[in-house]
Design a protein around this motif. Sequence first.
Motif, mmCIF file in Angstrom:
data_model
loop_
_atom_site.group_PDB
_atom_site.id
_atom_site.type_symbol
_atom_site.label_atom_id
_atom_site.label_comp_id
_atom_site.label_asym_id
_atom_site.label_seq_id
_atom_site.Cartn_x
_atom_site.Cartn_y
_atom_site.Cartn_z
ATOM 1 N N LEU A 184 54.026 32.543 43.379
ATOM 2 C CA LEU A 184 53.826 33.646 42.592
ATOM 3 C C LEU A 184 52.857 33.344 41.543
ATOM 4 C CD1 LEU A 184 57.038 35.403 42.282
ATOM 5 C CD2 LEU A 184 55.228 36.228 43.475
ATOM 6 N N ILE A 185 53.039 31.922 41.053
ATOM 7 C CA ILE A 185 51.816 31.801 39.930
ATOM 8 C C ILE A 185 50.633 31.504 40.510
ATOM 9 C CG2 ILE A 185 51.400 29.660 38.265
ATOM 10 C CD1 ILE A 185 54.462 29.463 37.844
ATOM 11 N N GLU A 186 50.555 30.811 41.662
ATOM 12 C CA GLU A 186 49.208 30.810 42.301
ATOM 13 C C GLU A 186 48.464 32.066 42.745
ATOM 14 O OE1 GLU A 186 49.724 27.957 45.720
ATOM 15 O OE2 GLU A 186 50.400 26.653 44.132
ATOM 16 N N GLU A 187 49.329 32.967 43.114
ATOM 17 C CA GLU A 187 48.691 34.200 43.652
ATOM 18 C C GLU A 187 48.074 34.819 42.436
ATOM 19 O OE1 GLU A 187 48.689 36.397 46.440
ATOM 20 O OE2 GLU A 187 48.761 34.366 47.375
ATOM 21 N N GLN A 188 49.076 34.680 41.240
ATOM 22 C CA GLN A 188 48.724 35.589 39.884
ATOM 23 C C GLN A 188 47.085 34.901 39.555
ATOM 24 O OE1 GLN A 188 51.439 34.928 36.698
ATOM 25 N NE2 GLN A 188 51.278 36.860 36.377
ATOM 26 N N GLN A 189 47.014 33.472 39.784
ATOM 27 C CA GLN A 189 45.827 32.970 39.240
ATOM 28 C C GLN A 189 44.672 33.658 39.885
ATOM 29 O OE1 GLN A 189 46.464 28.933 39.865
ATOM 30 N NE2 GLN A 189 47.338 28.696 37.649
ATOM 31 N N LEU A 190 44.867 33.753 41.191
ATOM 32 C CA LEU A 190 43.738 34.526 42.186
ATOM 33 C C LEU A 190 43.851 36.071 41.929
ATOM 34 C CD1 LEU A 190 44.402 32.822 45.530
ATOM 35 C CD2 LEU A 190 42.807 32.095 43.900
ATOM 36 N N LEU A 191 44.643 36.497 41.363
ATOM 37 C CA LEU A 191 44.388 38.009 41.212
ATOM 38 C C LEU A 191 43.532 38.502 39.942
ATOM 39 C CD1 LEU A 191 48.241 39.273 41.087
ATOM 40 C CD2 LEU A 191 46.583 39.697 42.705
ATOM 41 N N PRO A 192 42.762 39.475 40.167
ATOM 42 C CA PRO A 192 41.986 39.928 38.986
ATOM 43 C C PRO A 192 42.471 40.302 37.830
ATOM 44 C CG PRO A 192 41.856 41.592 40.822
ATOM 45 C CD PRO A 192 42.781 40.630 41.270
ATOM 46 N N SER A 193 41.949 40.208 36.713
ATOM 47 C CA SER A 193 42.568 40.599 35.313
ATOM 48 C C SER A 193 42.530 41.998 35.129
ATOM 49 C CB SER A 193 41.729 39.759 34.258
ATOM 50 O OG SER A 193 40.449 40.386 34.088
ATOM 51 N N THR A 194 43.018 42.722 34.240
ATOM 52 C CA THR A 194 42.862 44.014 33.991
ATOM 53 C C THR A 194 41.348 44.466 33.839
ATOM 54 O OG1 THR A 194 44.951 43.908 32.734
ATOM 55 C CG2 THR A 194 44.454 45.970 32.931
ATOM 56 N N ALA A 195 40.726 43.822 33.035
ATOM 57 C CA ALA A 195 39.575 44.243 32.677
ATOM 58 C C ALA A 195 38.504 44.053 33.853
ATOM 59 C CB ALA A 195 39.009 42.866 31.335
ATOM 60 N N GLU A 196 38.899 42.753 34.468
ATOM 61 C CA GLU A 196 37.878 42.963 35.651
ATOM 62 C C GLU A 196 38.028 44.210 36.734
ATOM 63 O OE1 GLU A 196 37.586 37.877 36.694
ATOM 64 O OE2 GLU A 196 39.507 39.077 36.971
ATOM 65 N N PHE A 197 39.466 44.346 36.954
ATOM 66 C CA PHE A 197 39.703 45.614 37.728
ATOM 67 C C PHE A 197 39.112 46.840 37.204
ATOM 68 C CE2 PHE A 197 42.472 49.045 39.073
ATOM 69 C CZ PHE A 197 42.371 48.724 40.541
ATOM 70 N N SER A 198 39.143 47.234 35.834
ATOM 71 C CA SER A 198 38.571 48.520 35.370
ATOM 72 C C SER A 198 37.065 48.386 35.568
ATOM 73 C CB SER A 198 39.068 48.602 34.047
ATOM 74 O OG SER A 198 38.495 47.544 33.022
ATOM 75 N N LEU A 199 36.472 47.266 35.270
ATOM 76 C CA LEU A 199 34.969 47.213 35.792
ATOM 77 C C LEU A 199 34.535 47.340 37.035
ATOM 78 C CD1 LEU A 199 32.607 46.019 33.688
ATOM 79 C CD2 LEU A 199 32.871 43.828 34.735
ATOM 80 N N PHE A 200 35.528 46.822 37.875
ATOM 81 C CA PHE A 200 35.126 47.124 39.657
ATOM 82 C C PHE A 200 35.531 48.608 39.881
ATOM 83 C CE2 PHE A 200 37.369 47.375 43.780
ATOM 84 C CZ PHE A 200 36.528 47.094 44.389
ATOM 85 N N ARG A 201 36.678 49.202 39.055
ATOM 86 C CA ARG A 201 36.753 50.545 39.492
ATOM 87 C C ARG A 201 35.543 51.411 38.880
ATOM 88 N NH1 ARG A 201 42.134 52.926 37.162
ATOM 89 N NH2 ARG A 201 40.977 52.503 35.176
ATOM 90 N N SER A 202 34.978 51.036 37.738
ATOM 91 C CA SER A 202 33.741 51.828 37.120
ATOM 92 C C SER A 202 32.638 51.769 37.980
ATOM 93 C CB SER A 202 33.575 51.750 35.790
ATOM 94 O OG SER A 202 33.186 50.185 35.492
ATOM 95 N N ASP A 203 32.324 50.566 38.678
ATOM 96 C CA ASP A 203 31.150 50.194 39.459
ATOM 97 C C ASP A 203 31.475 50.919 40.843
ATOM 98 O OD1 ASP A 203 29.890 48.447 37.923
ATOM 99 O OD2 ASP A 203 30.654 46.694 39.154
#
Lengths: 200, 263
Positions: free
Chosen positions: A161-180
Motif C-alpha cells: 500500500l505504501i509503495e502504491e501510494q508513492q506512485l499515486l498522483p498527489s491531489t494537486a497533480e490530479f486537479s491540474l490533470f483534471r483542468s487540462d
Amino acid sequence: MLWAMLPTSLLETLLQQLLLLDPESQARLRKLDGKRLRLTLDDVGKAITISVNQQGLWLSWFDQEPVDCAIRSRLAVLPELREAANITRLIKADMLDIEGDPMLAQALSKLFAELDIDWPEQLAMRLGDVPAQLLVQTWQRSRQWLQQQRSDQRQWLRDALIEEQQLLPSTAEFSLFRSDVQALRARIDRLERQLSGWKG
Amino acid sequence: MKSATRTPIGNSMTDKQQDTIDFGYQQVAKADKQKLVANVFQSVAQKYDLMNDLMSFGIHRLWKRYTIDCSGVRAGMRVLDIAGGTGDLTEQFARRVGASGEVVLADINDAMLAVGRDKLRNRGIVGNVRYVQANAEELPFADDSFDIITIAFGLRNVTDKQKALESMFRVLKPGGRLLVLEFSKPQPPLLSQAYDFYSFNVLPKMGQLVAGDADSYQYLAESIRMHPDQETLKSMMEQAGYAEVSYHNLTGGIVAMHRGYKF
Ligand SMILES: C[S@@+](CC[C@H](N)C(=O)[O-])C[C@H]1O[C@@H](n2cnc3c(N)ncnc32)[C@H](O)[C@@H]1O
C-alpha cells in the motif's frame, strides 16, 4: 430421538473431563451445587436442562422438573448473550426471555471461561514426558510459524500500500490533470463546431 | 444354566390355580421360578455387561440414559435401583445425587451384585451407594423411603409382578416416581418379524459363543415374549396404585419405559 442423546452424552462427558482438568473447578462447582438451568430454543423446538452438582454438570432433553433459571431464546441469538450489554436489547426485541436467577447463566458460562488447564502437564501425564514435550514444542512451533505468517502477510500488504501510494498522483497533480482534460475537451468541442460549419 | 423340573407350556394349564408360572415358554412350579431365574443370572453375571453391549449393539446404554433423563433426579435424592444387577443405572444416579443423596443398588442375586459392586468401586463410585440383596416382591425398606425407584430389565424375571409393583409403591415417597424399563411389544410388523428372527436364531448362538450358555439367552428371548405388553403393564401399575401412568416406546417398542407417580 433416542439417537439425539448420543451427542448429548458425548458433550456431557467432554465437559466433565474438561472440568476435571482444572483443580479449581471443584470450588466453582461447589458454589453452584444443586443449581439447575433450562434453555428452551424456539427454533429447535426443544429444551435442554443443565443440572450442576459437585461432581460436574448434567444435560437432559427430557427433564421437566422446576429449575432456578429458565431461558427462552433462539439458536442464532445465543452468541449475542455473551455480551451482557445485549441482554436488555434482546429482551425488548422479544428475542430473549429470562425467568428466575439471571446470574446463574453467567456463573455457568464462567465455569468454562475461567478454566485454566495446564496442557503440557496433562499431556505428560497421559503420554509420558518425552512425547508430551515433543507435542508441545511442535504445537508452539506451528503456532509461532502461523503467527509469523500472519504478521508477514500483514507487513506485505502494508508495504504494498505504501509503495502504491508513492506512485499515486498527489491531489494537486490530479486537479491540474483534471483542468487540462477539461481544457482539451473544450478545444475539441470548438473544433467540432468549426468542422460542422465548414461542412454546412 | 442348570435346569429344574420344567413342563412345556402346552401341557400344563393348571396356571389357573396359580400353582405354576411362566419361565420363558415353560410352565414351572411357582416356587421354582425364583431359583431358575437365579441360575440364569448366576451363570451370566461375569459376561453380563459384554453380552448386553453385543446383543443390543450398545443401544441399551441409550435406553438407560433416557430413563435417567426422565427420572427428574436431583442432588440429595434417595434412589432405589431394584433388580439393578451390575449397576449401570446406579452409577449414573450416584453421580447425579451427589454426596448428599443415596442410591441403593438392590438385587436378588449376589453374583450380579458382586459384579456391580466391583465395577462401581473401580469407577470411583463410593460413599453414596448401598448394596442390598433383596427380592422386589418383599422390599426390606421402610414405607415412603425413596424419591425415585427404577427397575430396568428386571420386572419380567420377577415371579409375582403385581406384588413387586405394590411393594415398590409402598417404599416410594409420596410425590415419588417409579420408572420401569423393560422389553415390550415391537409395533411395526416388519420390525417384529426381524426381532423374532434375531431373538430366537441369533441371540442363543451369540450366548453360546460369548458366554458359553445358549439356554440363558433362549430364556431371555422367551421371557420377553411372555412379559405383559405396554397397555397391560400400564394397567397393572394403575392397579398397584400409581397415578398418571404413561409409557414411551423406544426403538419401535422393542423396549418401553413406563412411568407412574405415588401421590
Ligand atoms: C437383565 S438383569 C438387569 C440388570 C440391570 N438392571 C440392567 O439393566 O443392566 C435382571 C436382574 O434382575 C434380578 N432379579 C430377578 N428377579 C428378581 C427379584 N425378584 N428381585 C430382585 N431382583 C431380581 C436378576 O438377578 C438380575 O440381576
